[in-house]
Each structure stands twice: as C-alpha cells, then as structure tokens.
Design an enzyme around this catalytic site. Structure first.
Site, PDB file in Angstrom:
ATOM      1  N   GLU A   1       0.827  -1.213   0.000  1.00 53.09           N
ATOM      2  CA  GLU A   1       0.000   0.000   0.000  1.00 53.09           C
ATOM      3  C   GLU A   1       0.863   1.267   0.000  1.00 53.09           C
ATOM      4  O   GLU A   1       0.635   2.206   0.767  1.00 53.09           O
ATOM      5  CB  GLU A   1      -0.944  -0.014   1.207  1.00 53.09           C
ATOM      6  CG  GLU A   1      -1.942  -1.165   1.148  1.00 53.09           C
ATOM      7  CD  GLU A   1      -2.848  -1.252   2.362  1.00 53.09           C
ATOM      8  OE1 GLU A   1      -4.051  -1.493   2.183  1.00 53.09           O
ATOM      9  OE2 GLU A   1      -2.356  -1.090   3.491  1.00 53.09           O
TER      10      GLU A   1
ATOM     11  N   GLU B   1      -6.459  -7.785  -1.287  1.00 49.57           N
ATOM     12  CA  GLU B   1      -7.111  -7.742   0.023  1.00 49.57           C
ATOM     13  C   GLU B   1      -8.591  -7.459  -0.157  1.00 49.57           C
ATOM     14  O   GLU B   1      -8.991  -6.309  -0.370  1.00 49.57           O
ATOM     15  CB  GLU B   1      -6.491  -6.669   0.927  1.00 49.57           C
ATOM     16  CG  GLU B   1      -5.069  -6.971   1.372  1.00 49.57           C
ATOM     17  CD  GLU B   1      -4.553  -5.968   2.406  1.00 49.57           C
ATOM     18  OE1 GLU B   1      -5.388  -5.244   3.004  1.00 49.57           O
ATOM     19  OE2 GLU B   1      -3.332  -5.891   2.598  1.00 49.57           O
TER      20      GLU B   1
END
Length: 696
Positions: A233, A313
């Site tokens: 991320e 995710e």
C-alpha cells in the site's frame, strides 16, 4: 425347401440375438450417460464430498503435469500457471499469529474450502529483533517458536496450496510499526519506506538473509510460491501530498531479482483512493477494498488493460481498537455479495483475512485519526470476523465462501475433508496465590536494563538489548529523592506521554484508573501536552517519584510523518515539580521477556489492598490441555503470561475481554499464570470456552 428354411430361420435368430445384445449395450451406455448428466446437475463436483472416490488430480499434479516450464503469468483476462489457466482463490493466514502446532490445521481448512492458495506477510521486526541478529525459527527470542517461515511455506505445499508471499520491509497488518524493527528509530535522519541511504542499507542486509530462504521455494524451482509483493500500500504514503519515491520501489525490485526471485511481482493499493500511485511499470497492480468491487476493478483494468484483475485484500471483516463500543463484523450476506461480484467480474481474490489469529505479546499495531481520540491501539485478538475464528472454528462465512468458490472454480482437483474443530475447555476458576508489589518488581530488574540519565530518554534510544534500545513493554523513569509538599504539582513540559504514564509516590499510585476516553485529555496520555497533575501528599518530605510509561503499540499505517513512533518520554521533554525541572533519572526497562517472567520467585502473600501496579501469580492444574480463554472482566488493564509466554494485553475499556490460550501453550500438570495489573485486580482467574469479543 426344408433345409433352406431352417438356415434362413437360424440366420434370422442369430441376427435377432445380435440386435438384442446391441440394444442392451446402447441402453447401458445411455443410462450411464444419463446418470453422469444428472450427477453433474445435482452435485457440486468442486467440494470434498463430491470428489470422494473420484480420480481427480491434486492441485500440484494438475499444474505440474509434464514438468514445470513457466510460473504465474498474466494474460489480458486470466492468469496462467505453467501455461494452464488459473483463477486464484487465496486466503490470508499469518504464521506469526498462529501457534505452529496449528499451522497444518488452519491450512487444511483453507484447502478444504476449495481455495488453492494461502497468503502471508513476513514481519521484519520479528525476524531481525536486534541489528544483525536474525531469527527464522531457531533463535532465542520469545516468538522464535512462531518464526520458521520456511517450514510454514513447505507445510502449505504439503497441504496442496500455492503461496502468495508479502515480504517486508513494511507490511502494515495491524502489527507494531507495520512490521519494521523499532531500532530503526535510533538513526538520525533515517526515513523509513524510502530510498534514504541508511534505510536502504538495512533493508539490503535483511533481504540478504530472507531472500535466499525464499528463492528455493519458488514454483519454478519446485516450491509453492507463485508471486511476491513489493512493499505494501505504498500509494497511501502520498495522502499528505508528497511525491512517491519510485526509486525505492525500483530498488526493492532489483534487490529481489538479485537473489534469484523470478516469480511474478505485484503491488497492492486501493485504486479509487490512490489510483496508480505505489505501482511500478511492469509490475502487476492489485486492489485492496471491502466494497464497490466493480468500480475498483474497472479502474484497475483501466490502469492495466493487458492484465487480469486481482484483489489482494478483500477485507472479510475488520479489526478492533480499545475503547470502541463493539466488535466489528460484516454480515454473511454482505460478505458473500461482494465476493461473488469480484469473481463474476471476473477477478482472482485473496481474502484478508481467512483466519486472523492473535496479536500475541506486545505486537499489536495502532492507528491515528483526525478526530478525538487521535490515537487508537489495536486489541490483542485478531479474530477479524474472518471465515475461521481466532481459534480456527468454522463460521457461516466459511461455508458461504466454500459454496461461492465451488461455483466459480473451473479446475477440479482433490480437496481434503474438513478437519474437526479443537475442543474448548472452560477450566474451573483458580485463585491468585502470590504477588509482587511494584518495588519488588523493580528490584528484580537486571542491571543491564537500568540506565542513568540526567534527562529523560525515549525507550528506543536506551542502551539496552545490545545497544538496540527497547522495543516493547514499559519504561520507568525513577527519581529517588524529590522534595514533595502537601499539594505539589507535577507537570510534563514540551511533550506528552507515549502512550500512558502512571505516577507513583513511594510506591503509591497517584494516577486514577483509566475507564473512559475523556481521561485521555488529562495528565499521563498522548492527547495533551504540558499537562499537570496535583500530587496530594500527607506531609512534606523527600519521596521516590516513579513515572511508569506503557507503549500501547506503534502506528502501522499512514504518511511519512506518522512513522515517528518513539515511545516513552521524548528528548526535550522536561518533568517539572512545582515549576522546577527534575533531573538525574534512573530509567528502567520493563520488557517482560519470557526468561525474566519465568525467573520470578519469592512471591509474597496476596494483599487485599492494591496500591500500585502489581504482579500476581496463579497456578492451573491440567490433565489434558485444551484451547481455552481467560475472562478478564473485573480486571483493569495489563498483560497475562502463561508459563512465561506473553498472551497479550487486556483492558476493561473493551470491547474485547478475553485472552486466547492455545492448547499447545499449556502442559500436563502445573501451569504458571502471571498477571501484570496496573489498576484493579481480582481474587480469581476465570476461564471460558468462548471468546468475549464485545457487542456486535
């Protein structure tokens, strides 16, 4: 004429018999085909029940048939593994959050649900707890038992699962400091998650130990790893308007490749929030989200039209913070709806989490937010409302995703039967039989964990742990001779507490029990700088002043400024007593390492009046170890140790009020339970066979 007629009759009879036999053969084949057709309509051939007795290949047999010539590759609309189409059905199970005796059980439950891959992070701070001291399951750290990542990955392969690896240096994961070691905070000018030289040099050294372990486990080398993630991320770092450090991502890619990493590389971010930030040309972009799958995946497809969709995710639930009113959950219906829309898009998927596990020890992470309270520490349980519970039990989400995966999986392979769940035991309550008061605790701290300093020093800078500083636990700032008046005032100047400071005079606690967020605005917490505390004393005199500061967990997500996660009292902070600076401190590290906890002896009798942080002892006699929970309702705040192992923190503010004890941490016979309580204790420890995660 007679013989001719007999011959003709005999031939006709023979043809009739042959036709009849042919008819029977045709009838048999027709019935067999009809039966197969009916079975195909009425039976789901992708689950374990339907594959029983069927001669299906294992996952590895199917994808390695004829030899391995290629790894995981991307086509515009599909992945291929060894030149065969594959939809990735993956679930996250972190080896460091699950007792290793349960690794196989959790992995088999994942495979039994029809999934073909497991995903795991690799936390740098566990594998290099001190500079140049590495632990991959054979070290001396308290978590060493959990750290044989090679064994975990090999176990996944034995359970017929492929593996998605998300290595350090940064993992987020609601893990302390996002998985980075706290000793990085000792370096002046070091900038984590960047191409800054000091940081890159440390990553290089760590990778030189980690990557060779993973290189031979790659799919094209006969192992299970089909893909590696670069960073994690990374686009979120730009939320403060800063430019992304592309050179850093390039360095990571080149460093992986230097050690022979040849499998598919990928990044993961939220497409809507971060667009293409955090990505790298030639590296697969994947998506992280919980809702709006079509919007997220369509944008991802726009960014890379020549690549298939992958959700790295899909958040199956969520995590909890202390002080929250309820345990976060998502309904089975909402979870199933988004999962099916992801697969229908079509895209591959990794459930984050499939099985959450536990934040054992002091390893929980934390978050910051714009509104009050600005800092939120994660609870010990990482149940996550995942398809498998914290103890590995099946949930309705488990059965829902098993059904959905079966619906969309086009490759039929053998899957195991679902393993039975572990037995849970609510052991009978046990009495607290011994205690050590605060001064007795401090007297037992070794000289190497004591430091003299004129001014206060944050825990990461202390000369303990071979010069690596203190990572976890509590740090005590003690001054043995302060002049206290009847109504003296203590003030923290130019700073605050990171994260909670408890004040004692001659061993008597002056800080009130923490029960609500409104108290966080008072002296002793992170919210208010330059706060003051009135020290009410019976008389004037020279006293011992103690300030015990607890590190509640380092923030694991945010922008660059977020990662200044020094704990305790920072440099330039001054402690004033009646407007006069107090100098000349003894600083004591209370790390509660297993060896130290197990060394405690000479326990005194239990007092009916608790005046300060105290250690309590209880013993549990076990005939057969079973999974169990401690019910900590009635206690205040602290941590629990079973046979020296740190189970984690508890806190009366909730929402969680239980601590999970896996059966392998218990032993037949006598088990010692030690509780470090800061505020209010109970006379007994109570067990339950069910978790107390909070209202839903």
């Amino acid at each position: 004429m007679g013989p001719m007629i007999d011959k003709i009759g005999s031939c006709a009879y023979s043809r009739s018999r042959a036709n009849f036999r042919l008819y029977l053969v045709i009838l048999f084949l027709s019935c067999w085909l009809l039966l197969l057709y009916v079975l195909s309509l009425g039976t789901d051939t992708r689950n374990s029940k339907s594959t029983k007795g069927m001669d299906l290949p294992t996952l590895y047999e199917y994808y390695t048939e004829g030899g391995i010539t290629a790894g995981l590759e991307t086509l515009p609309d599909t992945f291929q593994l060894n030149k065969k189409n594959i939809t990735i059905f993956s679930g996250a199970i972190h080896y460091f959050r699950v007792h290793p005796d349960y690794w196989r059980d959790r992995l088999r439950k994942l495979r039994a649900a029809g999934f073909n891959a497991v995903e795991t992070y690799i936390p740098w701070n566990l594998h290099e707890p001190e500079r140049d001291k590495y632990d991959f399951g054979h070290g001396s750290s308290d978590m060493s038992l959990f750290l044989d990542v090679v064994k975990y990955i090999k176990t996944a392969q034995e359970e017929d699962l492929l593996v998605l690896v998300r290595p350090s240096p940064y993992i987020c994961a609601e893990w302390d400091f996002g998985g980075m070691p706290s000793w990085l905070l000792q370096y002046p000018g070091l900038r984590v998650r960047s191409s800054e030289t000091q940081y890159v040099d440390r990553v290089k050294k760590y990778n030189s130990r980690l990557m060779p372990l993973l290189e031979s486990l790659q799919f094209t080398k006969g192992g299970p790893i089909i893909a590696f993630q670069l960073e994690n991320e990374y686009g979120a770092l730009t939320e403060d308007g800063s430019e992304e450090d592309v050179d850093y991502l390039k360095f990571l890619k080149e460093d992986y490749e230097k050690y022979g990493i040849v499998e598919l590389l990928y990044t993961s971010d939220n497409p809507i929030s971060h667009e293409e930030r955090g990505s790298l040309p030639g590296v697969l972009q994947t998506a992280n989200f919980q809702i709006n799958p079509e919007d997220e995946l369509s944008l991802l497809k726009k960014f890379q039209p020549d690549k298939p969709g992958m959700v790295m995710e899909y958040w199956s639930g969520w995590f909890d913070h202390w002080f929250e009113k309820q345990h976060h959950t998502t309904s089975v219906e909402a979870f199933s709806d988004v999962l099916e829309r992801i697969l229908k898009f079509p895209a591959s998927v990794n459930l984050y989490m499939f099985h959450g596990g536990t934040n054992f020890g002091f390893h929980n992470g934390a978050n910051i937010q714009d509104e009050f309270p600005h800092y939120l520490a994660d609870v010990t349980s990482y149940d996550y409302d995942a398809p498998l519970t914290e103890t590995g039990d099946y949930t309705n989400k488990y059965y829902a995703c098993k059904h959905i995966v079966a619906k969309y999986n086009k490759v039929l392979t053998k899957v195991p039967s679902s393993p039975v769940v572990s037995k849970k035991m609510a052991y009978k309550p046990i009495s607290v039989t011994g205690q050590l008061n605060f001064n007795q605790i401090i007297d037992r701290i070794a000289p190497e964990d004591r430091t003299k300093s004129d001014s206060v020093v944050h825990m990461e800078k202390l000369p303990v742990n071979n010069g690596n500083g203190q990572s976890y636990g509590f740090v005590l700032y003690r001054h043995a001779e302060v002049a206290v008046r009847v109504n003296s005032t203590l003030q923290i100047k130019n700073g605050a507490f990171y994260d909670m400071g408890i004040v004692l005079l001659d061993g008597e606690r002056k800080t009130e029990k923490l029960t609500s967020t409104s108290q966080l605005l008072q002296f002793g917490y992170w919210e208010t700088k330059n706060a003051k505390l009135s020290l009410i004393s019976a008389s004037y005199g020279t006293r011992t002043l103690d300030i015990l500061v607890e590190n509640w967990g380092r923030v694991n997500f945010g922008v660059h400024a977020t990662f200044d996660q020094r704990k305790g009292l920072l440099e330039n902070t001054k402690i004033l007593l009646d407007d006069e600076e107090v100098t000349g401190w003894e600083i004591v590290s209370l790390q509660f390492k297993s060896k130290w906890v197990n060394s405690l002896d000479a326990w005194g009798p239990v007092s009916s009046h608790m005046t300060a942080p105290t250690l309590f002892l209880a013993t549990l006699q076990v005939d057969t170890p079973y999974d169990t929970f401690l019910d900590m309702r009635g206690w205040g705040r602290g941590a629990v140790f079973i046979n020296g192992f740190n189970l984690g923190r508890y806190f009366s503010a909730g929402p969680t009020h239980s601590l999970y004890i896996p059966a392998p941490l218990l032993k037949t016979g006598t088990n010692h339970i030690v509780v470090f309580e800061l505020f209010t204790a109970q006379a007994q420890l109570v067990f339950t066979d069910k978790p107390i995660l909070g209202p839903e």
